[in-house]
Design a protein around this motif. Structure first.
Motif, short mmCIF file in Angstrom:
data_model
loop_
_atom_site.label_atom_id
_atom_site.label_comp_id
_atom_site.label_asym_id
_atom_site.label_seq_id
_atom_site.Cartn_x
_atom_site.Cartn_y
_atom_site.Cartn_z
N GLU A 1 8.64 11.54 -14.93
CA GLU A 1 8.13 12.74 -14.28
C GLU A 1 7.83 13.83 -15.30
N ARG A 2 8.68 13.94 -16.32
CA ARG A 2 8.47 14.95 -17.37
C ARG A 2 7.15 14.71 -18.09
N ALA A 3 6.85 13.45 -18.38
CA ALA A 3 5.60 13.11 -19.06
C ALA A 3 4.39 13.38 -18.16
N ILE A 4 4.49 13.02 -16.89
CA ILE A 4 3.38 13.26 -15.96
C ILE A 4 3.10 14.75 -15.84
N ARG A 5 4.16 15.53 -15.78
CA ARG A 5 4.02 16.97 -15.56
C ARG A 5 3.47 17.70 -16.79
N LEU B 1 0.81 -1.22 0.00
CA LEU B 1 0.00 0.00 0.00
C LEU B 1 0.84 1.27 0.00
N LYS B 2 2.13 1.15 0.24
CA LYS B 2 2.98 2.34 0.33
C LYS B 2 3.01 3.13 -0.96
N LYS B 3 2.89 2.42 -2.08
CA LYS B 3 2.93 3.10 -3.37
C LYS B 3 1.85 4.16 -3.49
N TYR B 4 0.73 3.99 -2.77
CA TYR B 4 -0.37 4.95 -2.89
C TYR B 4 -0.06 6.29 -2.21
N LEU B 5 1.04 6.34 -1.46
CA LEU B 5 1.51 7.62 -0.95
C LEU B 5 1.99 8.51 -2.10
N LEU B 6 2.18 7.90 -3.29
CA LEU B 6 2.55 8.65 -4.48
C LEU B 6 1.41 9.52 -5.00
N LEU B 7 0.18 9.17 -4.66
CA LEU B 7 -0.97 9.81 -5.29
C LEU B 7 -0.97 11.33 -5.18
N PRO B 8 -0.77 11.91 -4.00
CA PRO B 8 -0.77 13.39 -3.94
C PRO B 8 0.29 14.01 -4.84
N LYS B 9 1.46 13.37 -4.94
CA LYS B 9 2.52 13.90 -5.80
C LYS B 9 2.11 13.82 -7.27
N LEU B 10 1.48 12.72 -7.66
CA LEU B 10 1.03 12.57 -9.05
C LEU B 10 -0.01 13.62 -9.40
N VAL B 11 -0.93 13.86 -8.48
CA VAL B 11 -1.96 14.87 -8.72
C VAL B 11 -1.33 16.25 -8.88
#
Length: 268
Positions: free
Chosen positions: A208-212, A5-15
């Motif tokens: 990260e460049r693609a996400i951004r 479940l730790k990977k879901y701590l990524l969610l705020p950063k992805l948003v």
């Protein structure tokens, strides 16, 4: 917390990262390509592995199912990597991209191939099909053409997918065929970026460049293909699983692999 479940701590950063992307997809792609410094295995483009390994998996289908006497239209060509690689197999390859910056980069790449040309056009709009017809005519070709699409449909919304299919139908005509290969990852965005090496601590630079900068990708498999390319207008000649490769992210020289889907279609 359970490790899975730790990977879901990524969610705020992805948003937060994705909130920077321009709302207009065409503007997003042009801005993205305008900032690219290098391509290939050490470059900035997430989906450019710098290898022909993925293409080799496609060639058996392309050479067996597509008429080699017809030109090929590479839709969403980006920097023209596949356009140039496919040139030996067709009398002419026309690379098409919505981004003028991508086309400028593609045209500047040394290819040594007189039978490759490029045009910037939005292929979800009627003007796109006209631009393709004009560019092919300028290269000495009229009538039907084969079509190659790799990694375009999964970043389009459903209406744009259907619009693209409608514009491609007259280009294929009776003799041309369409080959598509798309990512078909069966998971949510957090699982997807984790698959490509993103962790709570860090995200690989090209990812990260693609996400951004770019529209949020989805999946494109048989179900999505049936909606975008309805059986009333298209016949499925062949389809099945493939592997899409990105540039190396978690190692120095091994491309990342994403489950994908391919189809060869014939316009009715």
């Amino acid at each position: 917390m359970l490790p899975a479940l730790k990977k879901y701590l990524l969610l705020p950063k992805l948003v937060k990262l994705s909130s920077h992307a321009p709302k207009d997809p065409s503007a997003a792609w042009d801005q993205y390509w305008g900032k690219i410094r290098a391509t290939g295995a050490r470059g900035d483009v997430l989906w450019d592995s710098g290898s022909d390994h993925e293409l080799q998996a496609y060639l058996e289908h392309l050479t067996r199912q597509l008429d080699p006497s017809l030109p090929l239209v590479d839709v969403g060509c980006g920097s023209g990597v596949f356009s140039r690689a496919l040139a030996p197999y067709f009398p002419h390859v026309l690379g098409v991209d919505v981004s003028a910056n991508a086309i400028a980069r593609a045209a500047a790449e040394p290819d040594g191939m007189e039978r490759v040309s490029y045009v910037s056009a939005d292929m979800t709009a009627p003007a796109g099909a006209r631009a393709v017809a004009d560019a092919l005519a300028a290269a000495g070709f009229t009538g039907e053409a084969n079509i190659f699409i790799r990694g375009v449909l999964h970043v389009l919304k459903r209406p744009a997918q259907a619009a693209l299919a409608a514009q491609l139908h007259p280009i294929a005509g009776r003799r041309g065929r369409l080959f598509l290969a798309e990512t078909d990852f069966r998971g949510n965005p957090v699982q997807y970026v984790s698959h490509l090496g993103a962790t709570v601590q860090s995200i690989p630079g090209p990812l990260e460049r693609a996400i951004r900068a770019l529209p949020m990708p989805g999946r494109f498999g048989a179900e999505q293909r049936r909606r975008a390319f309805p059986e009333a207008s298209w016949d499925v000649v062949e389809d099945g699983p493939v592997t899409i490769e990105t540039r190396p992210l978690t190692s120095a020289d091994r491309p990342e692999q994403i489950p994908g889907y391919f189809a060869v279609l014939q316009a009715r």
